[in-house]
Design a protein around this motif. Structure first.
Motif, PDB file in Angstrom:
ATOM      1  N   THR A  59       0.942  -1.115   0.026  1.00  0.00           N
ATOM      2  CA  THR A  59      -0.051  -0.040  -0.049  1.00  0.00           C
ATOM      3  C   THR A  59       0.970   1.244   0.068  1.00  0.00           C
ATOM      4  O   THR A  59       0.800   2.310  -0.683  1.00  0.00           O
ATOM      5  CB  THR A  59      -0.937  -0.011   1.108  1.00  0.00           C
ATOM      6  OG1 THR A  59      -1.873  -1.199   1.216  1.00  0.00           O
ATOM      7  CG2 THR A  59      -1.862   1.341   1.289  1.00  0.00           C
ATOM      8  N   ARG A  85       2.309   2.227  -3.433  1.00  0.00           N
ATOM      9  CA  ARG A  85       1.322   2.966  -4.211  1.00  0.00           C
ATOM     10  C   ARG A  85       0.945   4.373  -4.170  1.00  0.00           C
ATOM     11  O   ARG A  85       0.438   5.155  -4.706  1.00  0.00           O
ATOM     12  CB  ARG A  85       0.008   2.145  -4.068  1.00  0.00           C
ATOM     13  CG  ARG A  85      -0.178   0.677  -4.557  1.00  0.00           C
ATOM     14  CD  ARG A  85      -1.466   0.375  -4.510  1.00  0.00           C
ATOM     15  NE  ARG A  85      -1.605  -1.154  -4.881  1.00  0.00           N
ATOM     16  CZ  ARG A  85      -1.730  -1.413  -6.502  1.00  0.00           C
ATOM     17  NH1 ARG A  85      -1.851  -0.583  -7.188  1.00  0.00           N
ATOM     18  NH2 ARG A  85      -1.635  -2.743  -6.548  1.00  0.00           N
ATOM     19  N   TYR A  86       1.497   4.758  -2.973  1.00  0.00           N
ATOM     20  CA  TYR A  86       1.262   6.283  -2.284  1.00  0.00           C
ATOM     21  C   TYR A  86       2.651   6.902  -2.442  1.00  0.00           C
ATOM     22  O   TYR A  86       2.922   7.958  -2.032  1.00  0.00           O
ATOM     23  CB  TYR A  86       0.742   6.353  -0.998  1.00  0.00           C
ATOM     24  CG  TYR A  86      -0.478   6.122  -1.009  1.00  0.00           C
ATOM     25  CD1 TYR A  86      -1.630   7.150  -1.518  1.00  0.00           C
ATOM     26  CD2 TYR A  86      -1.118   4.843  -0.833  1.00  0.00           C
ATOM     27  CE1 TYR A  86      -2.944   6.645  -1.260  1.00  0.00           C
ATOM     28  CE2 TYR A  86      -2.370   4.410  -0.660  1.00  0.00           C
ATOM     29  CZ  TYR A  86      -3.278   5.532  -1.195  1.00  0.00           C
ATOM     30  OH  TYR A  86      -4.633   5.155  -1.191  1.00  0.00           O
TER      31      TYR A  86
END
Length: 315
Positions: A311, A314-315
């Motif tokens: 996660t 992805r940022y």
């Protein structure tokens, strides 16, 4: 329960059952057999056609029917809320029947009872999920499956599992003998004999697609009774998590199916869960963010950490 209410209730029980022994009636009304004998005598003297067969029990003479009875406010509210529930959660056929039933119940109520019942009902509200495409399809499938259960015909459908199997597949085609439907935590679940697994399995209607009614028949096992059926508990993997105090109430109120015990501690909650495989809890745990920490098993801690790293990338 006073004697007058009990006499009426005895007649209603005899209308619902062909034969009842004095012992059965005594157990139902939590009184003595001798009291039931006196009640039956009182009913006979009042003109109620009660027949007693030695060694068998009591029954009503064929054709005898008790005239419509009156409802208290509480009884009327109970019936009307019941029709609201069926309209929201059952298929189209029973939804329409619930509306006509509600109108008939309201029509036979005396005006004071009807007005008071209406006033009380306004203080209750049943909230259902939004009528989106998935919910509409679920209701359509509910009607089809309900029919095939009664007709004892098999069905087939494509099924999507929440967690992929060892081979990575989440989709499969199932042919099943439908045994019954259960409304569990706001979702309809089919209890059925699965030909693929050769065992009883549970299927959420919301995960079904391409449902087909088959001509193949099946016979419900004589020893299967939906009202007492309990699925085997195969949740053998234990997971322990720590919950931060500021979200403790929210976690407690989530009523997660897998929660086994919750231990109150000064620094938060210690929650013990039992699952078939830890991945069943992955999204639930991640949804609480940093407010939840997995303590064990270590393999699940690594799984959560890896998912968070993905996660983060992805940022």
């Amino acid at each position: 329960m006073n004697k007058t209410d009990r006499l009426l209730a005895i007649v209603l029980e005899l209308q619902r059952n062909e034969v009842l022994r004095a012992e059965d009636l005594a157990a139902i009304f939590e009184t003595s057999v001798r009291t039931i004998y006196r009640d039956i005598q009182a009913l006979s003297e009042a003109g109620v056609s009660v027949i007693g067969a030695p060694g068998q029990g009591y029954s009503l003479m064929e054709g005898y029917f008790l005239p419509p009875v009156s409802f208290t406010v509480e009884e009327a509210v109970t019936l009307l809320i019941g029709t609201d529930f069926i309209e929201q959660w059952f298929d189209t056929h029973y939804s329409s029947k619930s509306r006509t039933s509600r109108k008939k119940i309201e029509a036979i109520l005396p005006e004071p009872i009807r007005s008071e019942a209406t006033r009380i009902r306004k203080s209750f509200r049943l909230l259902a999920t939004a009528e989106d495409k998935t919910r509409i399809q679920e209701k359509t499938y509910l009607e089809v499956i309900r029919r095939t259960i009664l007709e004892e015909r098999k069905i087939s459908f494509h099924y999507s599992k929440r967690i992929a199997e060892a081979n990575g597949n989440r989709q499969s085609v199932r042919t099943v003998a439908p045994y019954g439907l259960v409304l569990h935590q706001g979702s309809w679940v089919l209890i059925a004999w699965c030909e693929l697994r050769q065992d009883i399995r549970h299927f959420r209607l919301s995960r079904m697609t391409e449902l087909i009614e088959l001509e193949d028949r099946f016979m419900l096992p004589a020893d299967f009774h939906l009202d007492v059926y309990q699925p085997p508990d195969d949740r053998n993997v234990r997971v322990r998590i720590w919950v931060q105090p500021d979200i403790a109430d929210k976690v407690r109120e989530s009523n997660n199916f897998y929660i086994d015990t919750i231990e109150e501690q000064a620094e938060g909650l210690l929650v013990n869960l039992r699952v078939r495989q830890p991945e069943e809890l992955l999204h639930w745990v991640l949804g609480w963010g940093a407010g939840v920490v997995v303590l064990e098993p270590e393999s699940f801690r690594h799984r959560v950490r890896n998912e968070l790293e993905k996660t983060l990338k992805r940022y």
